[in-house]
Design a protein around this motif. Sequence first.
Motif, PDB file in Angstrom:
ATOM      1  N   HIS A 109     135.868   3.088  61.772  1.00  0.00           N
ATOM      2  CA  HIS A 109     136.808   3.181  62.893  1.00  0.00           C
ATOM      3  C   HIS A 109     136.136   3.513  64.222  1.00  0.00           C
ATOM      4  O   HIS A 109     136.805   3.658  65.235  1.00  0.00           O
ATOM      5  CB  HIS A 109     137.889   4.219  62.570  1.00  0.00           C
ATOM      6  N   ILE A 110     134.820   3.607  64.227  1.00  0.00           N
ATOM      7  CA  ILE A 110     134.072   3.956  65.436  1.00  0.00           C
ATOM      8  C   ILE A 110     133.376   2.706  65.964  1.00  0.00           C
ATOM      9  O   ILE A 110     132.908   1.865  65.199  1.00  0.00           O
ATOM     10  CB  ILE A 110     133.050   5.072  65.131  1.00  0.00           C
ATOM     11  N   ASP A 111     133.292   2.584  67.287  1.00  0.00           N
ATOM     12  CA  ASP A 111     132.641   1.431  67.910  1.00  0.00           C
ATOM     13  C   ASP A 111     131.214   1.252  67.400  1.00  0.00           C
ATOM     14  O   ASP A 111     130.489   2.234  67.186  1.00  0.00           O
ATOM     15  CB  ASP A 111     132.593   1.603  69.433  1.00  0.00           C
ATOM     16  N   ALA A 112     130.811   0.012  67.253  1.00  0.00           N
ATOM     17  CA  ALA A 112     129.439  -0.311  66.843  1.00  0.00           C
ATOM     18  C   ALA A 112     128.464   0.267  67.862  1.00  0.00           C
ATOM     19  O   ALA A 112     128.673   0.169  69.065  1.00  0.00           O
ATOM     20  CB  ALA A 112     129.257  -1.817  66.741  1.00  0.00           C
ATOM     21  N   GLY A 113     127.412   0.896  67.356  1.00  0.00           N
ATOM     22  CA  GLY A 113     126.397   1.472  68.237  1.00  0.00           C
ATOM     23  C   GLY A 113     126.660   2.914  68.622  1.00  0.00           C
ATOM     24  O   GLY A 113     125.859   3.511  69.342  1.00  0.00           O
ATOM     25  N   ALA A 114     127.739   3.497  68.139  1.00  0.00           N
ATOM     26  CA  ALA A 114     128.039   4.899  68.476  1.00  0.00           C
ATOM     27  C   ALA A 114     127.003   5.816  67.837  1.00  0.00           C
ATOM     28  O   ALA A 114     126.599   5.631  66.692  1.00  0.00           O
ATOM     29  CB  ALA A 114     129.437   5.268  68.011  1.00  0.00           C
ATOM     30  N   VAL A 115     126.565   6.790  68.620  1.00  0.00           N
ATOM     31  CA  VAL A 115     125.598   7.786  68.153  1.00  0.00           C
ATOM     32  C   VAL A 115     126.023   9.166  68.626  1.00  0.00           C
ATOM     33  O   VAL A 115     126.796   9.299  69.584  1.00  0.00           O
ATOM     34  CB  VAL A 115     124.162   7.484  68.650  1.00  0.00           C
ATOM     35  N   ARG A 116     125.485  10.172  67.955  1.00  0.00           N
ATOM     36  CA  ARG A 116     125.688  11.551  68.371  1.00  0.00           C
ATOM     37  C   ARG A 116     124.348  12.059  68.858  1.00  0.00           C
ATOM     38  O   ARG A 116     123.340  11.997  68.134  1.00  0.00           O
ATOM     39  CB  ARG A 116     126.193  12.381  67.187  1.00  0.00           C
ATOM     40  N   VAL A 117     124.314  12.536  70.090  1.00  0.00           N
ATOM     41  CA  VAL A 117     123.095  13.087  70.687  1.00  0.00           C
ATOM     42  C   VAL A 117     123.230  14.600  70.661  1.00  0.00           C
ATOM     43  O   VAL A 117     124.140  15.152  71.297  1.00  0.00           O
ATOM     44  CB  VAL A 117     122.898  12.581  72.130  1.00  0.00           C
ATOM     45  N   SER A 118     122.349  15.269  69.938  1.00  0.00           N
ATOM     46  CA  SER A 118     122.453  16.720  69.791  1.00  0.00           C
ATOM     47  C   SER A 118     121.851  17.469  70.980  1.00  0.00           C
ATOM     48  O   SER A 118     122.195  18.627  71.218  1.00  0.00           O
ATOM     49  CB  SER A 118     121.775  17.168  68.498  1.00  0.00           C
ATOM     50  N   ALA A 119     120.989  16.835  71.730  1.00  0.00           N
ATOM     51  CA  ALA A 119     120.269  17.492  72.822  1.00  0.00           C
ATOM     52  C   ALA A 119     121.034  17.432  74.137  1.00  0.00           C
ATOM     53  O   ALA A 119     121.905  16.584  74.328  1.00  0.00           O
ATOM     54  CB  ALA A 119     118.913  16.817  73.010  1.00  0.00           C
ATOM     55  N   ASP A 120     120.681  18.346  75.025  1.00  0.00           N
ATOM     56  CA  ASP A 120     121.137  18.240  76.408  1.00  0.00           C
ATOM     57  C   ASP A 120     120.501  16.993  77.008  1.00  0.00           C
ATOM     58  O   ASP A 120     119.430  16.559  76.576  1.00  0.00           O
ATOM     59  CB  ASP A 120     120.679  19.447  77.237  1.00  0.00           C
ATOM     60  N   ILE A 121     121.159  16.438  78.006  1.00  0.00           N
ATOM     61  CA  ILE A 121     120.579  15.331  78.760  1.00  0.00           C
ATOM     62  C   ILE A 121     120.291  15.847  80.157  1.00  0.00           C
ATOM     63  O   ILE A 121     121.213  16.194  80.903  1.00  0.00           O
ATOM     64  CB  ILE A 121     121.515  14.116  78.780  1.00  0.00           C
ATOM     65  N   GLY A 122     119.004  15.955  80.464  1.00  0.00           N
ATOM     66  CA  GLY A 122     118.588  16.440  81.770  1.00  0.00           C
ATOM     67  C   GLY A 122     118.400  15.297  82.749  1.00  0.00           C
ATOM     68  O   GLY A 122     118.246  14.136  82.341  1.00  0.00           O
ATOM     69  N   MET A 123     118.400  15.620  84.015  1.00  0.00           N
ATOM     70  CA  MET A 123     118.181  14.595  85.038  1.00  0.00           C
ATOM     71  C   MET A 123     116.863  13.875  84.796  1.00  0.00           C
ATOM     72  O   MET A 123     116.774  12.669  85.013  1.00  0.00           O
ATOM     73  CB  MET A 123     118.215  15.225  86.427  1.00  0.00           C
TER      74      MET A 123
END
Length: 170
Positions: free
Chosen positions: A95-109
């Motif tokens: 039921h989730i879009d193809a290519g969906a991922v879970r990113v556990s890390a912060d995303i910094g600039m």
Amino acid sequence: MRVYLPATTTVLRTLVDEGRLAGPHTAFAVTPVLRQHYAVSDAEADAEELEYAALLTAARASLRLLDNDPLAPRRRAVVAADVPDDAVAALDEPHIDAGAVRVSADIGMRDVASVHLDGADAEEDVRTAVAVVLEADLGSDDAQFVVDQAEGHELAWYATQELGPLLDLL
């Protein structure tokens, strides 16, 4: 791994002001499920097309975020970021879009490769699409037609140093 994080201008403002987006995040990337969805066998030849598909899926998810962010300008936004492979887990549920991922890390600039944002000319179509995107997700052909109008607008590409001044204009 390059991931495409759906966003709103509110999220982009947080990224600029705080220098990071605290994880975890749901994003999109070129995964085996995305490859299979697009039936691509030659990964090298079609890598750019698959990344574009992940970007567009994130842009669609941005419509859903805009539904929950009524004060944000009606523009789809996507953050393209490079994160460590071990911080990414595929979400391979039907039921989730193809290519969906879970990113556990912060995303910094520093992780951000680029930002993609609708222009002012897309705002009315995006506003209309935001109102019906959930219906489109549930299979409404009429709602999908409206969403397709918004998705017909190309997202503009911005370098990270352009992001602050761009947001100041909105």
